[in-house]
Design an enzyme around this catalytic site. Structure first.
Site, PDB file in Angstrom:
ATOM      1  N   ARG A  51       0.840  -1.198   0.000  1.00  0.00           N
ATOM      2  CA  ARG A  51       0.000   0.000   0.000  1.00  0.00           C
ATOM      3  C   ARG A  51       0.874   1.247   0.000  1.00  0.00           C
ATOM      4  NH1 ARG A  51      -1.802   2.531   4.485  1.00  0.00           N
ATOM      5  NH2 ARG A  51      -1.826   0.614   5.714  1.00  0.00           N
ATOM      6  N   TYR A 104     -17.835  15.509 -16.281  1.00  0.00           N
ATOM      7  CA  TYR A 104     -18.081  14.073 -16.273  1.00  0.00           C
ATOM      8  C   TYR A 104     -19.071  13.723 -15.157  1.00  0.00           C
ATOM      9  CZ  TYR A 104     -17.020   9.211 -15.022  1.00  0.00           C
ATOM     10  OH  TYR A 104     -17.111   7.884 -14.675  1.00  0.00           O
ATOM     11  N   ASP A 176      -8.189  17.613 -15.633  1.00  0.00           N
ATOM     12  CA  ASP A 176      -8.439  16.232 -16.023  1.00  0.00           C
ATOM     13  C   ASP A 176      -8.032  16.119 -17.488  1.00  0.00           C
ATOM     14  OD1 ASP A 176      -9.477  13.823 -16.910  1.00  0.00           O
ATOM     15  OD2 ASP A 176     -11.313  13.971 -15.725  1.00  0.00           O
ATOM     16  N   LYS A 201      -8.426   4.765 -19.733  1.00  0.00           N
ATOM     17  CA  LYS A 201      -8.779   5.202 -21.067  1.00  0.00           C
ATOM     18  C   LYS A 201      -7.572   5.134 -22.011  1.00  0.00           C
ATOM     19  CE  LYS A 201     -12.830   6.101 -19.168  1.00  0.00           C
ATOM     20  NZ  LYS A 201     -12.632   6.133 -17.725  1.00  0.00           N
TER      21      LYS A 201
END
Length: 381
Positions: A51, A104, A176, A201
């Protein structure tokens, strides 16, 4: 002295030196949760628990930082996990965020339905209008959140102008960059403080991995984001990081083909009698074309268009394509089509950010352009 390297070279080599033990050319997948320590506090290579850090994730983060011309990157389990972490790292109880008025749907849901419960407020503004953004700033504004191009209306924001507005107010600008990818646009070089991606993406590029990333310039801010990544724990797993790295290697060549195809398809759609409007920043008539020409290498592979006949006509088009797959997401090698009002942006229904019901969004893949145009024409007819 290290020689300057181009984007395509960095995509293949940054953070990805051959393994020093075996000589493996491709970085290994360190599929482990913990690491042996040589005595209490004696960490090998700085790794103790995955982590906090994992060599495969480190390779991805170093590559992303290089591609975005940033100081440090943090890789997450999803794009929304990255967005959530950035907002929490920058903002506190009672702070205010400015967001795009066609943001979005997932960003709207996060801000309006999750973070608002913790005292964070937001205002939706046309981020393509720097004066409107300036007018929306409050004393408690800490962050301007920008998409450019926006999803799904393909709006363009002037990144240097927004950076100036943010910094005048003592706020930060986060961009973004998912639709553009770092190959087409590098917001940090244009004045932004933070750049975010859904690496699911274009960066991953093959519709086979979920991920997100945040890249920053300022070392102190980078440490804040990294701390929140560690404290909250929405990290990219080692296999996901490895898949994303594999996709990055071909990002430049894929993006050029996405752009080639999208430019031809946008022109064809503009000529179709049943298409009432084409939204693509590469078209000279697009209101953001001039700005996009200055800050983007090319105009991307995303197109939205409106059809005559309302919602039913739009959903019919989505249902009739044969090469364009009806599915959410974007940026893969295969072409996708969707109806934003009832799919990706359903959470905006009934709000001022509701998208037109006759809007169709396509993610143009890397198939042969003639085949894709023929598929859309038969679906429209």
């Amino acid at each position: 002295m290290t020689q300057p390297r181009g984007f395509e070279t960095l995509a293949i080599h940054a953070g990805q030196e051959p393994d020093p033990v075996t000589g493996a050319v491709v970085p290994p997948i360190f599929q482990t949760s913990t690491f042996k320590q040589d005595g209490v506090g004696g960490l090998r290579g700085g790794y103790e628990y995955s982590r906090a850090g994992n060599p495969t994730r480190t390779a991805l983060e170093e590559c992303l930082a290089a591609l975005e011309a940033g100081t440090r990157a943090s890789a997450f389990a999803s794009g929304l996990a990255a967005e959530d972490c950035v907002i929490r790292a920058v903002c506190a109880l009672g702070d205010h965020v400015i967001i795009p008025d066609d943001a979005y749907g997932g960003s709207l849901r996060l801000l309006r339905m999750v973070l608002s419960r913790w005292g964070l407020t937001s205002t939706a503004v046309n981020v393509g209008d720097a004066d409107a953004v300036r007018a929306a700033i409050r004393p408690e504004t800490r962050l301007i959140w920008c998409e450019t191009p926006t999803n799904p209306l393909l709006g363009i924001a002037d990144i240097p102008a927004l950076a100036a507005v943010a910094h005048e107010a003592g706020a930060l600008l986060a961009v973004d960059n998912t639709f553009a990818s770092p190959y087409l646009q590098q917001p940090l070089t244009l004045g932004a403080d933070i750049v975010m991606h859904s690496t699911t993406k274009y960066i991953g590029g093959h519709s086979d991995v979920i991920g997100g990333a945040a890249v920053v310039r300022d070392e102190e801010l980078a440490e804040k984001v990294h701390f929140h990544q560690f404290a909250v724990g929405a990290i990219a797993g080692p296999f996901d990081a490895w898949l994303t790295l594999r996709g990055i290697k071909t990002l430049a060549v894929r993006m050029d083909r996405h752009c080639d195809n999208a430019e031809q398809i946008a022109d064809a759609l503009e000529e179709h009698p049943l298409v009432t409007r084409v939204l693509y920043p590469g078209l000279p008539g697009h209101p953001g074309h001039e700005i996009a020409s200055k800050q983007m290498r090319r105009f991307g592979g995303m197109i939205s268009f409106q059809v005559d006949g309302g919602e039913q006509a739009a959903t019919d088009v989505c249902g009739r394509t044969q090469l364009f797959t009806l599915a959410e997401s974007l940026g893969g090698v295969e072409s996708l089509i969707e109806h934003p009002a009832r799919m990706t942006h359903l959470s905006a229904k009934g709000t001022p950010q509701e998208v037109p019901d006759n809007l169709v969004r396509i993610s143009v893949g890397i198939e042969r352009a003639d085949d894709l145009i023929a598929d859309l024409v038969q679906a429209l007819n």
